[in-house]
Design an enzyme around this catalytic site. Structure first.
Site, mmCIF file in Angstrom:
data_model
loop_
_atom_site.group_PDB
_atom_site.id
_atom_site.type_symbol
_atom_site.label_atom_id
_atom_site.label_comp_id
_atom_site.label_asym_id
_atom_site.label_seq_id
_atom_site.Cartn_x
_atom_site.Cartn_y
_atom_site.Cartn_z
ATOM 1 N N ASP A 167 -8.294 -1.705 -12.000
ATOM 2 C CA ASP A 167 -8.679 -2.981 -11.394
ATOM 3 C C ASP A 167 -10.025 -2.837 -10.682
ATOM 4 O O ASP A 167 -10.509 -1.719 -10.483
ATOM 5 C CB ASP A 167 -7.600 -3.529 -10.445
ATOM 6 C CG ASP A 167 -7.185 -2.525 -9.372
ATOM 7 O OD1 ASP A 167 -8.019 -1.687 -8.999
ATOM 8 O OD2 ASP A 167 -6.030 -2.569 -8.920
ATOM 9 N N LYS A 190 -8.172 -6.862 -13.497
ATOM 10 C CA LYS A 190 -6.753 -7.240 -13.374
ATOM 11 C C LYS A 190 -6.606 -8.369 -12.358
ATOM 12 O O LYS A 190 -7.279 -8.374 -11.348
ATOM 13 C CB LYS A 190 -5.955 -6.018 -12.905
ATOM 14 C CG LYS A 190 -4.481 -6.257 -12.673
ATOM 15 C CD LYS A 190 -3.801 -5.073 -11.983
ATOM 16 C CE LYS A 190 -3.918 -5.147 -10.475
ATOM 17 N NZ LYS A 190 -3.193 -4.072 -9.773
ATOM 18 N N THR A 223 1.057 -2.161 -13.453
ATOM 19 C CA THR A 223 -0.411 -2.117 -13.553
ATOM 20 C C THR A 223 -0.849 -1.063 -14.551
ATOM 21 O O THR A 223 -1.608 -1.325 -15.491
ATOM 22 C CB THR A 223 -1.018 -1.806 -12.167
ATOM 23 O OG1 THR A 223 -0.690 -2.868 -11.283
ATOM 24 C CG2 THR A 223 -2.530 -1.644 -12.243
HETATM 25 C C1 R5P Z 1 -3.366 -2.223 -6.354
HETATM 26 O O1 R5P Z 1 -4.340 -2.709 -5.812
HETATM 27 C C2 R5P Z 1 -3.070 -0.763 -6.321
HETATM 28 O O2 R5P Z 1 -4.240 0.005 -6.377
HETATM 29 C C3 R5P Z 1 -2.143 -0.371 -7.453
HETATM 30 O O3 R5P Z 1 -2.787 -0.622 -8.694
HETATM 31 C C4 R5P Z 1 -0.855 -1.165 -7.405
HETATM 32 O O4 R5P Z 1 -0.315 -1.122 -6.111
HETATM 33 C C5 R5P Z 1 0.138 -0.622 -8.384
HETATM 34 O O5 R5P Z 1 1.297 -1.393 -8.305
HETATM 35 P P1 R5P Z 1 2.305 -1.519 -9.508
HETATM 36 O O6 R5P Z 1 2.632 -0.142 -9.997
HETATM 37 O O7 R5P Z 1 3.490 -2.227 -8.901
HETATM 38 O O8 R5P Z 1 1.653 -2.367 -10.548
#
Ligand code: R5P
Length: 299
Positions: A167, A190, A223
């Site tokens: 992201d 993202k 993510t």
């Molecule tokens: C978001 O800004 C963080 O850097 C991570 O990408 C996010 O917390 C990952 O969360 P999840 O595994 O639930 O998609």
């Protein structure tokens, strides 16, 4: 120097203490019938320089409260200097108002730790570097990049890989690793729609290369798994992931198992009970132990 462990990650605390050739301070932690916590330091800490190791991982509120009580107990028993060593800092993601009416809980938690009596904080890979400014006491955000770099360099030449941020918020993290490795980077755009991540664009090329995803946290796993799918669709030869904090909530490990990620490396900031042949753990114990050692000489 004295080292004390909360209950969130005793294996890591023991490894750190072993590295520094120190015993862990004896503590007694129990609950009243209504689940209220009681924490007592069972040895003399008068005048000591004490490091409390506690990740505020799941259950975040329980582990946070336990750490606050331990710090309070140390101060009331006249410890000279207390360092909160928080390998995984729960609530770090809530470092800004994301919507009208939202709190900034990372700031609230940083206030609570200082108010409990901590003199300084050591942590690893905060969601955003600006977290440093949240603390009214010295706070150090240790860099795990060298651990990841060593592992990546053992398997790849720079021209075989592309470092990828899943992201926009993670671009600086990916850039730092890419600079160490002298390789290209790519960025996925993202968005979260109703809290579900959606990949909109890929900036850069991953064609014919091993894409190395780097992130601070894997929580639900959505993510990074979605990112891997986009990278394979964009022509990547393979996808690996390097993630500092393995939260692995719910079915995250199943998602990783079923994903296009061939191998995932996480650190041991959070104790793992679940296993997957795809997920490998890199220990931060030496990194944290060395930081504690050098800080112990300063205070
Ligand atoms: C978001 O800004 C963080 O850097 C991570 O990408 C996010 O917390 C990952 O969360 P999840 O595994 O639930 O998609």
């Amino acid at each position: 120097m004295k080292i004390l462990s909360g209950t969130s990650n005793p294996t890591l605390a023991t490894q750190i203490a072993d590295y520094l050739d120190q015993p862990l301070v004896r503590v007694h932690i129990e609950r009243f019938a209504d689940q209220e916590l009681y924490c007592r330091i069972d040895e003399n800490v008068h005048g000591a320089n004490v490091f409390v190791i506690q990740s505020t991982s799941q259950p975040a509120n329980e582990h946070l409260m336990e750490m606050l009580i331990l710090i309070d107990a140390l101060k009331r028993n006249l410890a000279r200097h207390v360092t909160a060593v928080i390998p995984y800092f729960g609530y770090a993601r809530q470092d800004r108002k994301t919507a009208p009416g939202a709190p900034i809980t990372a700031k609230l938690v940083s206030n609570l730790i200082a108010k409990a009596g901590a003199d300084q904080i050591i942590s690893l890979d905060w969601h955003k570097e600006q977290m440093q400014g949240f603390f009214d006491i010295p706070a150090y955000d240790l860099d795990v990049s060298p651990l990841f770099v060593k592992n990546i360099q053992a398997d790849f030449n720079p021209d075989e890989i592309v470092l990828v941020s899943p992201d926009i918020g993670g671009v600086l993290r990916a850039r730092k690793l890419a600079d160490y490795l002298n390789c290209d980077i790519a960025i996925l755009e993202k968005r979260r729609i109703e809290n579900a991540p959606v990949i909109l664009n890929l900036i850069g090329s991953v064609k014919g290369k091993t894409a190395i995803l780097v992130d601070d946290i894997i929580d639900s796993g959505r993510t990074v798994c979605l990112a891997a799918q986009s990278l394979m669709e964009a022509g990547a030869k393979d996808v690996r992931a390097y993630i500092t904090h393995g939260v692995f909530s719910g079915k995250a490990l199943n998602l990783v198992e079923a994903s296009m990620i061939s191998q995932m490396f996480v650190t041991d900031t959070i104790a793992h009970t679940k296993a997957s042949p795809k997920v490998h753990t890199l220990s931060i114990a030496p990194l944290v132990a060395k930081a504690m050692q050098s800080m112990a000489t300063m205070c």
